[in-house]
Scaffold this motif. Structure first.
Motif, PDB file in Angstrom:
ATOM      1  N   PHE A 107       0.900  -1.027  -0.046  1.00 61.00           N
ATOM      2  CA  PHE A 107       0.267   0.057  -0.194  1.00 61.00           C
ATOM      3  C   PHE A 107       1.044   1.327   0.082  1.00 61.00           C
ATOM      4  O   PHE A 107       1.693   1.427   1.072  1.00 61.00           O
ATOM      5  CB  PHE A 107      -0.909   0.072   1.281  1.00 61.00           C
ATOM      6  N   LEU A 108       0.609   1.915  -1.093  1.00 62.07           N
ATOM      7  CA  LEU A 108       1.591   3.271  -1.278  1.00 62.07           C
ATOM      8  C   LEU A 108       0.874   4.155  -1.131  1.00 62.07           C
ATOM      9  O   LEU A 108      -0.288   4.544  -1.733  1.00 62.07           O
ATOM     10  CB  LEU A 108       2.497   3.261  -2.460  1.00 62.07           C
ATOM     11  N   GLY A 109       1.117   5.329  -0.181  1.00 61.31           N
ATOM     12  CA  GLY A 109       0.235   6.542   0.051  1.00 61.31           C
ATOM     13  C   GLY A 109       0.897   7.165   0.932  1.00 61.31           C
ATOM     14  O   GLY A 109       1.838   6.934   1.963  1.00 61.31           O
ATOM     15  N   PRO A 110       0.448   8.571   1.131  1.00 60.84           N
ATOM     16  CA  PRO A 110       1.049   9.686   2.021  1.00 60.84           C
ATOM     17  C   PRO A 110       0.445   9.393   3.498  1.00 60.84           C
ATOM     18  O   PRO A 110      -0.598   8.618   3.636  1.00 60.84           O
ATOM     19  CB  PRO A 110       0.493  10.988   1.338  1.00 60.84           C
ATOM     20  N   LEU A 155       1.143  -3.490  -6.245  1.00 60.30           N
ATOM     21  CA  LEU A 155       1.042  -2.561  -5.072  1.00 60.30           C
ATOM     22  C   LEU A 155      -0.396  -1.702  -5.520  1.00 60.30           C
ATOM     23  O   LEU A 155      -0.798  -1.589  -6.726  1.00 60.30           O
ATOM     24  CB  LEU A 155       1.985  -1.365  -4.672  1.00 60.30           C
ATOM     25  N   VAL A 156      -0.917  -1.050  -4.438  1.00 53.91           N
ATOM     26  CA  VAL A 156      -2.043  -0.299  -4.779  1.00 53.91           C
ATOM     27  C   VAL A 156      -1.722   1.239  -4.379  1.00 53.91           C
ATOM     28  O   VAL A 156      -0.858   1.365  -3.390  1.00 53.91           O
ATOM     29  CB  VAL A 156      -3.401  -0.592  -4.047  1.00 53.91           C
ATOM     30  N   LYS A 210      -9.275   5.844  -0.409  1.00 56.24           N
ATOM     31  CA  LYS A 210      -9.293   4.839  -1.685  1.00 56.24           C
ATOM     32  C   LYS A 210      -8.026   4.410  -2.296  1.00 56.24           C
ATOM     33  O   LYS A 210      -6.956   4.954  -2.107  1.00 56.24           O
ATOM     34  CB  LYS A 210     -10.167   5.982  -2.430  1.00 56.24           C
ATOM     35  N   ILE A 211      -8.567   3.460  -3.193  1.00 56.03           N
ATOM     36  CA  ILE A 211      -7.351   2.952  -3.961  1.00 56.03           C
ATOM     37  C   ILE A 211      -7.479   3.670  -5.262  1.00 56.03           C
ATOM     38  O   ILE A 211      -8.402   3.670  -5.906  1.00 56.03           O
ATOM     39  CB  ILE A 211      -7.627   1.464  -4.203  1.00 56.03           C
ATOM     40  N   ALA A 212      -6.316   4.220  -5.789  1.00 57.28           N
ATOM     41  CA  ALA A 212      -6.260   5.229  -7.004  1.00 57.28           C
ATOM     42  C   ALA A 212      -5.933   4.298  -7.925  1.00 57.28           C
ATOM     43  O   ALA A 212      -6.263   4.649  -9.103  1.00 57.28           O
ATOM     44  CB  ALA A 212      -5.478   6.386  -6.600  1.00 57.28           C
ATOM     45  N   ALA A 213      -4.972   3.346  -7.911  1.00 53.22           N
ATOM     46  CA  ALA A 213      -4.482   2.455  -8.890  1.00 53.22           C
ATOM     47  C   ALA A 213      -3.965   1.320  -8.390  1.00 53.22           C
ATOM     48  O   ALA A 213      -3.645   1.155  -7.211  1.00 53.22           O
ATOM     49  CB  ALA A 213      -3.610   3.070  -9.867  1.00 53.22           C
ATOM     50  N   LEU A 216       7.427   5.857  -9.124  1.00 54.34           N
ATOM     51  CA  LEU A 216       6.147   5.777  -8.605  1.00 54.34           C
ATOM     52  C   LEU A 216       5.771   7.025  -7.915  1.00 54.34           C
ATOM     53  O   LEU A 216       4.414   7.438  -7.983  1.00 54.34           O
ATOM     54  CB  LEU A 216       6.014   4.563  -7.410  1.00 54.34           C
ATOM     55  N   GLU A 217       6.726   7.935  -7.757  1.00 53.25           N
ATOM     56  CA  GLU A 217       6.376   9.287  -7.445  1.00 53.25           C
ATOM     57  C   GLU A 217       5.720  10.076  -8.504  1.00 53.25           C
ATOM     58  O   GLU A 217       4.788  10.624  -8.075  1.00 53.25           O
ATOM     59  CB  GLU A 217       7.717  10.014  -6.880  1.00 53.25           C
ATOM     60  N   ASP A 218       6.119   9.771  -9.527  1.00 52.46           N
ATOM     61  CA  ASP A 218       5.466  10.309 -10.740  1.00 52.46           C
ATOM     62  C   ASP A 218       3.848   9.961 -10.837  1.00 52.46           C
ATOM     63  O   ASP A 218       3.181  10.546 -11.188  1.00 52.46           O
ATOM     64  CB  ASP A 218       6.317   9.990 -11.913  1.00 52.46           C
ATOM     65  N   VAL A 219       3.950   8.620 -10.402  1.00 51.34           N
ATOM     66  CA  VAL A 219       2.646   7.907 -10.951  1.00 51.34           C
ATOM     67  C   VAL A 219       1.842   8.631  -9.783  1.00 51.34           C
ATOM     68  O   VAL A 219       0.551   9.063  -9.860  1.00 51.34           O
ATOM     69  CB  VAL A 219       2.740   6.636 -10.462  1.00 51.34           C
ATOM     70  N   PHE A 220       2.260   8.728  -8.452  1.00 56.89           N
ATOM     71  CA  PHE A 220       1.264   9.507  -7.216  1.00 56.89           C
ATOM     72  C   PHE A 220       0.994  10.750  -7.901  1.00 56.89           C
ATOM     73  O   PHE A 220       0.029  11.202  -7.430  1.00 56.89           O
ATOM     74  CB  PHE A 220       2.184   9.316  -6.246  1.00 56.89           C
ATOM     75  N   LEU A 221       1.875  11.474  -8.288  1.00 57.54           N
ATOM     76  CA  LEU A 221       1.648  12.970  -8.513  1.00 57.54           C
ATOM     77  C   LEU A 221       0.634  12.865  -9.753  1.00 57.54           C
ATOM     78  O   LEU A 221      -0.471  13.885  -9.613  1.00 57.54           O
ATOM     79  CB  LEU A 221       3.227  13.483  -9.340  1.00 57.54           C
ATOM     80  N   ARG A 222       0.660  11.948 -10.596  1.00 57.55           N
ATOM     81  CA  ARG A 222      -0.234  12.070 -11.581  1.00 57.55           C
ATOM     82  C   ARG A 222      -1.571  11.778 -11.193  1.00 57.55           C
ATOM     83  O   ARG A 222      -2.503  12.367 -11.508  1.00 57.55           O
ATOM     84  CB  ARG A 222       0.241  11.098 -12.704  1.00 57.55           C
ATOM     85  N   LEU A 223      -1.630  10.782 -10.196  1.00 57.34           N
ATOM     86  CA  LEU A 223      -3.118  10.201  -9.845  1.00 57.34           C
ATOM     87  C   LEU A 223      -3.581  11.141  -8.995  1.00 57.34           C
ATOM     88  O   LEU A 223      -4.881  11.321  -8.926  1.00 57.34           O
ATOM     89  CB  LEU A 223      -2.649   8.894  -9.260  1.00 57.34           C
ATOM     90  N   THR A 224      -2.882  11.965  -8.149  1.00 55.06           N
ATOM     91  CA  THR A 224      -3.454  12.845  -6.915  1.00 55.06           C
ATOM     92  C   THR A 224      -3.252  14.400  -6.967  1.00 55.06           C
ATOM     93  O   THR A 224      -3.560  14.869  -6.064  1.00 55.06           O
ATOM     94  CB  THR A 224      -2.947  12.285  -5.615  1.00 55.06           C
ATOM     95  N   GLY A 225      -2.308  14.741  -7.835  1.00 54.19           N
ATOM     96  CA  GLY A 225      -1.715  16.042  -8.106  1.00 54.19           C
ATOM     97  C   GLY A 225      -0.934  16.473  -6.886  1.00 54.19           C
ATOM     98  O   GLY A 225      -0.737  17.818  -6.799  1.00 54.19           O
TER      99      GLY A 225
END
Ligand SMILES: Nc1ncnc2c1ncn2[C@@H]1O[C@H](COP(=O)(O)OP(=O)(O)O)[C@@H](O)[C@H]1O
Ligand SMILES: [Mg+2]
Lengths: 260, 311
Positions: free
Chosen positions: B38-41, B208-209, B215-218, B297-306
């Motif tokens: 689980f990757l998330g802030p 990973l999610v 919520k799960i974004a991806a 994955l940092e870029d993925v997160f930025l893309r998904l959540t801003g």
């Protein structure tokens, strides 16, 4: 799955391991405290009291009257003491409760395991107290040995409800309130030092409602050999009900805290 | 009865605290032998999820099956087969390293001799054998973490739950922990871990999610997520703060899939970084620094959540 009792014993074993660090100090105070109280109040003050006649005390010396009351009060103090700070410590500072909760132990097992440990400590403390009583000559017959389970039950009637409440706390502020406004008044006015009949009439029912009065009456009745069968059932029944209520409620409060 | 290879299955899994929804209807499955992350802030709901998986927090709604069992009715049985490394250590700091394993092993009802054998093996595995008789209190954060990992393995769990295993550790201590976890993974131990470090997720997770606001974004492997939500390369540009915004406007002319303007940097998402850097220079822009790197994955997160993971 292992039965409840088996799981509670696993928690008991944690506390026994923990106790290996601190037992020396606790033995010291469970010997010294009764000596100080029985010496100062029983013998010191008692010499004065006895000069003025002891009809109000049932015709026995003040020392003999006081000792079983102190025994019950000491059990109360031990029960409250063991079930306040150590519980907050287990859930907030040391977090051994969170560690146990991640294992097969259920919140109720963790609670009951600690109560088993408290029972064991009460057995030790009250046993030592009785031995000191005997050394002071405050014991009238071997039947006093039955005051041991009576005192332990008194301790548990405080331990179980106090622990059920302590697990809901987030700081120790509530504890000093309990010490000051519950424990000390009970200690002074539940018949430990003088018969409750000496209290103003309006205050007596309050004393009769407290578990300590029942504990004192039970221990004293056994020690002086004056206990009637009816009173024995009344006092024991009252203390058992309070203890069981604490054990049941605590299972809920433990679950709320450890399985949030 | 053969057990299915799906060890955990969650559908619409939700955790509420009063009016607040910490985990908001998430779906996922864990297969035997995989490392799932689980990757998330901070505040995403990772720990709340882990506590439900650890059977110390009943779900508010949704379905959750762990090892084929119901976590509420059979929590005790499930916990007997889990290993848990909580976000905050729960070691008994006044006891010794060895005693911590003894106490914990007893919670699982293991006989003393077995605990002794496993303790020797596990302390060796986390490289703590020489500290076995030391008190825990003075140990460094990294050593405590390794001890917690050893402790979580005392019952030879079917699933190991690790909540932010390396948060708060210095880089060197973190690498030691990663190395140990990687070895566990190689041995086929099933892992679930949470993290807010993208490099941790990339190194350790098969799948990973990305989690945000409960919520799960991806979902996917690190590679799949990067392929789906980012470009092959990223051009990172840093300008003088006074010309940062002007530069951003001009950069719109560079043919990039996406541009992110952060407070201190501008990121251009492009298949070919060097080509894009040439276009930047052609526009007459002169960045203070420029860096071409692969997407993470940092870029993925930025893309998904801003937002950035460490925000
Ligand atoms: N016991 C609780 N009571 C109330 N709110 C909680 C509780 N536990 C977590 N939360 C809230 O739920 C949200 C998610 O927390 P958490 O699951 O710890 O996130 P993460 O582990 O991803 O940082 C946070 O906003 C947190 O404040
Ligand atoms: Mg967390």
């Amino acid at each position: 799955m292992a039965a409840s009792g088996v799981l509670a014993v696993r928690e008991l074993r944690f506390w026994l391991t923990d106790y290996r660090r601190t037992w020396r100090g606790t033995i010291y105070s469970s010997v010294i405290n009764p000596m100080l109280y029985l010496g100062a109040m029983g013998v010191g003050l008692g010499t004065l009291v006895d000069k003025h006649g002891t009809a109000h005390l049932g015709g026995v010396s003040y020392l003999t009257f006081l000792a079983p009351g102190l025994l019950a009060a000491a059990a109360m103090q031990s029960g409250i003491g063991q079930c306040s700070y150590p519980i907050l410590g287990s859930v907030k500072w040391n977090r051994n409760y969170q560690a146990a909760a991640a294992s097969p132990l259920r919140p109720g097992d963790i609670f009951h395991g600690h109560q088993l440990f408290v029972t064991m400590r009460l057995l030790m403390n009250c046993g030592i107290f009785l031995a000191v009583m005997a050394a002071f000559g405050a014991v009238r017959s071997p039947a006093v040995i039955f005051a041991l389970p009576a005192a332990m039950l008194t301790g548990l009637a405080f331990a179980a409800p106090v622990e059920a409440w302590a697990i809901t706390q987030n700081s120790d502020r509530g504890f000093s309130v309990v010490f000051r406004f519950v424990m000390i008044p009970l200690f002074l006015f539940s018949g430990t030092f003088f018969p409750v009949t000496q209290l103003p009439a309006w205050l007596r029912p309050v004393a009769y409602a407290t578990p300590l009065w029942h504990g004192v009456a039970l221990c004293r009745g056994i020690s002086l050999g004056t206990l009637t069968v009816g009173d024995a059932f009344l006092h024991t029944g009252y203390l058992v009900v309070v203890t069981v209520a604490g054990l049941v409620v605590g299972q809920r409060t433990y679950r709320r805290r450890l399985h949030a | 009865m053969p057990e299915s290879d799906i060890l955990v299955s969650a559908r619409g899994l939700t955790k509420r605290f009063g009016d607040f929804t910490a985990v908001d209807g998430i779906d996922f499955q864990l297969r035997r032998g995989e490392a799932f992350g689980f990757l998330g802030p901070n505040g995403a709901g990772k720990s709340s999820t882990m506590r439900m998986l650890g059977c110390v927090s009943p779900p508010s709604s949704g379905e959750l099956t762990i090892l084929g069992l119901d976590p509420v009715a059979d929590g005790s049985v499930i916990r007997a087969r889990l290993g848990v490394v909580p976000q905050e250590d729960t070691l008994d700091v006044e006891l010794t390293v060895r005693e911590n394993l003894l106490i914990y092993g007893r919670y699982f009802g293991l006989p003393r001799q077995l605990i002794k054998e496993r303790t020797a093996r596990l302390l060796d595995f986390v490289q703590l054998s020489d500290r076995a008789s030391d008190q825990v209190e003075p140990l460094s954060g990294g050593l405590k973490r390794r001890l917690t990992i050893a402790r979580s393995l005392i019952n030879e769990p079917d699933i190991l739950l690790l909540d932010e295993p390396t948060t708060g550790l210095d880089p060197q201590a973190r690498h030691v922990v990663w190395d140990r976890l990687f070895r566990l993974k190689r041995r086929g131990v099933t892992l679930i871990l949470t993290t807010h470090y993208m490099d941790e997720a990339e190194q350790l997770c098969d799948r990973l999610v990305v989690m945000d606001h409960g919520k799960i974004a991806a979902e996917g492997s690190p590679r799949e997520l990067i392929d789906a939500y980012s470009t092959r390369e990223v051009l990172e540009l840093r300008f003088d703060p006074s010309s940062h915004e002007q530069a951003a406007e001009k950069l719109a002319a560079v043919p990039a899939e996406r541009m992110e303007v952060l407070a201190d940097r501008i990121l251009l998402y492009i298949p070919n970084g060097d080509g894009a850097l040439a276009s930047v220079h052609d526009l007459g822009l002169d960045p203070l620094t420029s860096l071409v790197r692969r997407s993470t994955l940092e870029d993925v997160f930025l893309r998904l959540t801003g937002r950035r993971l460490d925000d």
